[in-house]
Motif scaffolding. Sequence first.
Motif, PDB file in Angstrom:
ATOM      1  N   LEU A   1       0.864  -1.186   0.000  1.00 56.33           N
ATOM      2  CA  LEU A   1       0.000   0.000   0.000  1.00 56.33           C
ATOM      3  C   LEU A   1       0.893   1.225   0.000  1.00 56.33           C
ATOM      4  O   LEU A   1       1.766   1.360   0.862  1.00 56.33           O
ATOM      5  CB  LEU A   1      -0.880   0.051   1.254  1.00 56.33           C
ATOM      6  N   HIS A   2       0.689   2.105  -0.990  1.00 56.58           N
ATOM      7  CA  HIS A   2       1.495   3.322  -1.070  1.00 56.58           C
ATOM      8  C   HIS A   2       0.659   4.511  -0.641  1.00 56.58           C
ATOM      9  O   HIS A   2      -0.541   4.542  -0.913  1.00 56.58           O
ATOM     10  CB  HIS A   2       2.005   3.522  -2.498  1.00 56.58           C
ATOM     11  N   PRO A   3       1.270   5.496   0.018  1.00 50.81           N
ATOM     12  CA  PRO A   3       0.516   6.683   0.425  1.00 50.81           C
ATOM     13  C   PRO A   3      -0.181   7.303  -0.785  1.00 50.81           C
ATOM     14  O   PRO A   3       0.406   7.396  -1.864  1.00 50.81           O
ATOM     15  CB  PRO A   3       1.589   7.621   0.977  1.00 50.81           C
ATOM     16  N   GLY A   4      -1.433   7.670  -0.580  1.00 49.67           N
ATOM     17  CA  GLY A   4      -2.165   8.350  -1.643  1.00 49.67           C
ATOM     18  C   GLY A   4      -2.742   7.443  -2.702  1.00 49.67           C
ATOM     19  O   GLY A   4      -3.423   7.912  -3.609  1.00 49.67           O
ATOM     20  N   ALA A   5      -2.487   6.131  -2.593  1.00 48.67           N
ATOM     21  CA  ALA A   5      -3.015   5.224  -3.609  1.00 48.67           C
ATOM     22  C   ALA A   5      -4.030   4.274  -2.992  1.00 48.67           C
ATOM     23  O   ALA A   5      -3.949   3.952  -1.811  1.00 48.67           O
ATOM     24  CB  ALA A   5      -1.883   4.423  -4.230  1.00 48.67           C
ATOM     25  N   THR A   6      -5.000   3.847  -3.805  1.00 50.09           N
ATOM     26  CA  THR A   6      -6.013   2.923  -3.326  1.00 50.09           C
ATOM     27  C   THR A   6      -5.873   1.599  -4.064  1.00 50.09           C
ATOM     28  O   THR A   6      -5.933   1.557  -5.289  1.00 50.09           O
ATOM     29  CB  THR A   6      -7.418   3.488  -3.566  1.00 50.09           C
ATOM     30  N   VAL A   7      -5.634   0.542  -3.289  1.00 49.06           N
ATOM     31  CA  VAL A   7      -5.565  -0.790  -3.875  1.00 49.06           C
ATOM     32  C   VAL A   7      -6.883  -1.492  -3.596  1.00 49.06           C
ATOM     33  O   VAL A   7      -7.322  -1.556  -2.448  1.00 49.06           O
ATOM     34  CB  VAL A   7      -4.402  -1.602  -3.263  1.00 49.06           C
ATOM     35  N   GLY A   8      -7.526  -1.977  -4.636  1.00 53.60           N
ATOM     36  CA  GLY A   8      -8.757  -2.736  -4.456  1.00 53.60           C
ATOM     37  C   GLY A   8      -8.414  -4.214  -4.389  1.00 53.60           C
ATOM     38  O   GLY A   8      -7.506  -4.679  -5.078  1.00 53.60           O
ATOM     39  N   LEU A   9      -9.119  -4.950  -3.525  1.00 57.82           N
ATOM     40  CA  LEU A   9      -8.897  -6.388  -3.421  1.00 57.82           C
ATOM     41  C   LEU A   9     -10.246  -7.075  -3.576  1.00 57.82           C
ATOM     42  O   LEU A   9     -11.135  -6.900  -2.742  1.00 57.82           O
ATOM     43  CB  LEU A   9      -8.258  -6.710  -2.071  1.00 57.82           C
ATOM     44  N   ALA A  10     -10.394  -7.825  -4.667  1.00 55.05           N
ATOM     45  CA  ALA A  10     -11.684  -8.454  -4.942  1.00 55.05           C
ATOM     46  C   ALA A  10     -11.533  -9.958  -4.885  1.00 55.05           C
ATOM     47  O   ALA A  10     -10.445 -10.486  -5.074  1.00 55.05           O
ATOM     48  CB  ALA A  10     -12.184  -8.033  -6.324  1.00 55.05           C
ATOM     49  N   GLY A  11     -12.615 -10.634  -4.616  1.00 53.02           N
ATOM     50  CA  GLY A  11     -12.584 -12.087  -4.589  1.00 53.02           C
ATOM     51  C   GLY A  11     -13.825 -12.589  -3.885  1.00 53.02           C
ATOM     52  O   GLY A  11     -14.473 -11.830  -3.169  1.00 53.02           O
ATOM     53  N   PRO A  12     -14.151 -13.862  -4.093  1.00 56.13           N
ATOM     54  CA  PRO A  12     -15.368 -14.400  -3.477  1.00 56.13           C
ATOM     55  C   PRO A  12     -15.228 -14.531  -1.958  1.00 56.13           C
ATOM     56  O   PRO A  12     -14.118 -14.453  -1.430  1.00 56.13           O
ATOM     57  CB  PRO A  12     -15.507 -15.775  -4.130  1.00 56.13           C
ATOM     58  N   SER A  13     -16.358 -14.741  -1.274  1.00 56.64           N
ATOM     59  CA  SER A  13     -16.328 -14.935   0.178  1.00 56.64           C
ATOM     60  C   SER A  13     -15.422 -16.112   0.513  1.00 56.64           C
ATOM     61  O   SER A  13     -15.378 -17.089  -0.213  1.00 56.64           O
ATOM     62  CB  SER A  13     -17.724 -15.262   0.706  1.00 56.64           C
ATOM     63  N   GLY A  14     -14.728 -15.994   1.630  1.00 59.56           N
ATOM     64  CA  GLY A  14     -13.945 -17.116   2.112  1.00 59.56           C
ATOM     65  C   GLY A  14     -12.618 -17.297   1.409  1.00 59.56           C
ATOM     66  O   GLY A  14     -11.952 -18.309   1.595  1.00 59.56           O
TER      67      GLY A  14
END
Lengths: 304, 348, 211
Positions: free
Chosen positions: C25-38
């Motif tokens: 994670l870098h300052p000022g940046a947004t990392v999205g993390l997607a994936g199914p439940s579990g």
Amino acid sequence: MAEREIVAGAIGQWRQAARTRAGTPRGGAGGRARLRLGVGAGLLGVLVLAAIVVPWLWPASEQLFDYTQVRLPPSGEHVFGTDQAGRDLFVRTLAGLRVSLLVAAICAVGAITLGTAVGAVAGFLGGWPDRVLMRLLDTVNAVPHLLLGIVIVALYRGSLTAVIVSIVVTHWTTVARIVRAEVLSLRRRPFVDAAISGGATRGHILRRHILPAVAGQAALSAVLVLPHAVWHETALSFLGLGLPPHLASIGNILSDARSELLLGGWWNVAFPSVLLVLTTLATAGIAATLRDRLVPRRRSELAL
Amino acid sequence: MTDTRVTTTSAEDAATSAGTRQPASALTVDRLSVRFLLGRKGKAGVVHAATDVSLRLRRGRVLALVGESGCGKSVLTSALLGLLPANAQTRGRALLHGPGDDLDLCTAPERSMSRQVRGRRIGLVPQSAASHLTPVRTARAQLAETVRQLRGTTLRGTTLRGAASRGDVDGLAERAGLSPAALDAYPHELSGGMAQRVGFALALAGEPDVLLADEPTTGLDRVLVDHVTDGLAAAAAEGTAVLLITHDLAAARRVADDAAVMYAGRIVEAGPAGEVFADPWHPYTRGLLGALPDGGFEPIPGHPPELTDVPGGCAFCARVPDPPGPPCNGDPEPVAVGGRLIAGHVPC
Amino acid sequence: MLSATDLVVGYRRGRPVLDGVDIELHPGATVGLAGPSGCGKSTLAAVLALLLEPWSGSVTLDGRPVRRFRHRVSAAERTSIGVVFQQPRLAVDPRWTLDAVVRAPLVASKRRDDGIVAELTEAVGLTRELLGRRPHEVSDGQLQRACLARALVLRPRYLICDEMTSMVDASTTALLVHLVRSVAAAGTGVLAVSHDDALLDAWADDVVRWR
């Protein structure tokens, strides 16, 4: 929220919800609980008031030996009768109740303080402190309570402190167990994670989140311990191991009354026993109502 | 009172008058209002959970009832199942159309609700089904018990329990999109999506005419949401009338044939789902669609009103004064316009 | 930079939930993390929030390795990472008013309120009247607004949003995400965990998709 919880999927829950709809838990039981609390609190109030006021109005009569008035059955002058030394049993019984209640109250406060402290620390820290404290608790519980009480009291005959210590030592374990179970479930909640992440120390979490949450349970167990403590003290004094004989307590009075019963002096036993039972019933009524109140309620959630 | 107002205000009525062929109704909600009295006899306040709600559920169609959380939509399931708490008062009717006569769900005695309606004629797909399962028994045991109970017949007060063969139970699971092998798991071994499908199978067990799905997709990921909504669509295809109550507009858009939008306890817009979602008339519907990531991602300002204190007139204009679009005439009662229903903000 | 390398984490012995995961994670940046439940998204979020100790692998906060987790990490380090949880109702003490919830991190770390509370509560749209209520008197969406304000009240350098929007409606989602984007623009590094691809596409600078 609430309406969604009421709408239950499985059939069993439908039945339960149907009962809710019929109105028993909310309307009827609420009224009954209020009545129970009112009667319990009123009864206890009258008993405590009498135990304070009566010995204060006639301070001498409790210990006044009047050999012209021995073994009199209840009458207008001596409503509870007199004992073998001519002491007025009305005053003496209420003075005894005062002592018994005072001892019980001190013991209840002592037991919940010790129990809450041990339970909260064991539950919150977990690991080896938890295991050590719980084994200690099991050890105390493994010995019959009255027997343990008798041993402690026998070591320090006739001391008020010994009686109090013996009751506290045998009664904190229940409180500790209840509090520990509650703390164990609380400390895994996400709001504890949130507090940790917000920089809170463990002491802060214990003080601000955990203890307030278990305070209700602890107060309830104090009320539950109260009648136990009264009986425990009575039993010890009845065996001649409790409070010093000159101090009137329900146990001492009943112990003296044993021999009188054989001479037909039923009033020596009857009135102190009735007062003992009434005190127990009153506190039990209050405790039961408080326990119901502790069940999480959803009343205001409907406002969503 | 204007001339355009109709007594049974539901989108399909308007559509019928426009000459469209409509399948048979299974459930008609007619100006249903639900109030909760707080405190003794409502002295602490009155919750206006639903006000003059009219809906028509038709066989083979999915009606999506959408709105923000706390707008009163979930109270409808409780009302339709006769599960309102003791401090609730209802007005209006909810007629369950049967082969013989119609049953008013608001006044039906508890006995007929429990023996004939719940589970048998109306099935419920609950929110977070996992919490509706007994942790100590397998999903199969619970499903089989439900089948035995619901398929049994009642004779002079005694329930003759029906048999539930393994095949029946497996068949139900398959209809709910669950592999029969998963049924042998205990609830804690099921994922949220699988538990939801067990809940769906439980709702199908009594072969109901009407399915109520109350926020069945909350907390599920998109793939599972699609599974659940597809299941509802499949049930509708078999002739069941489905009411999908949700705040998930994406799920509603996916399966709904008809849509109704609820705000502050009232229906503000209703009509065929395609038309409502493609060309919303009410500013609230536009706001909801505009808040979706692919719809502009703009929040609606303010908060929905407390249901204890609902503003008179158009409740949405009290939250967002003078929203864009046609001006509000301040009338909270929906009126029929061209096969749809719209409250206050009638297009020119 | 908040980073994790070669993480192995699990709850039951021999059954890791994450095995060899890296994230930065870098300052000022947004990392999205997607994936199914579990699939372990929330587990990764808990590790990055320093709330769960990994079996192996390393976590580095602004160049310094993190060796301890939960309350054993220094308060300064853990308060530099804000967390928003999935279920707001479980993430607040039911006895506290929303105002107390928002202020809790200030009280716990003995810092003064320099106007940040008023600024944040206005940004999340909580009125004075709502702030005086207790959790059971507000909706999930209103409660989650308070939780986001709480996570931001110490001006963290990183923000972990673990399924922040899965219990709330579309309008509240849009409002919360807009606020998180504005703090990201001001230099906060954000991990946005969600199962909603459409949401992450609109929210994050880049999206990691699992499985």
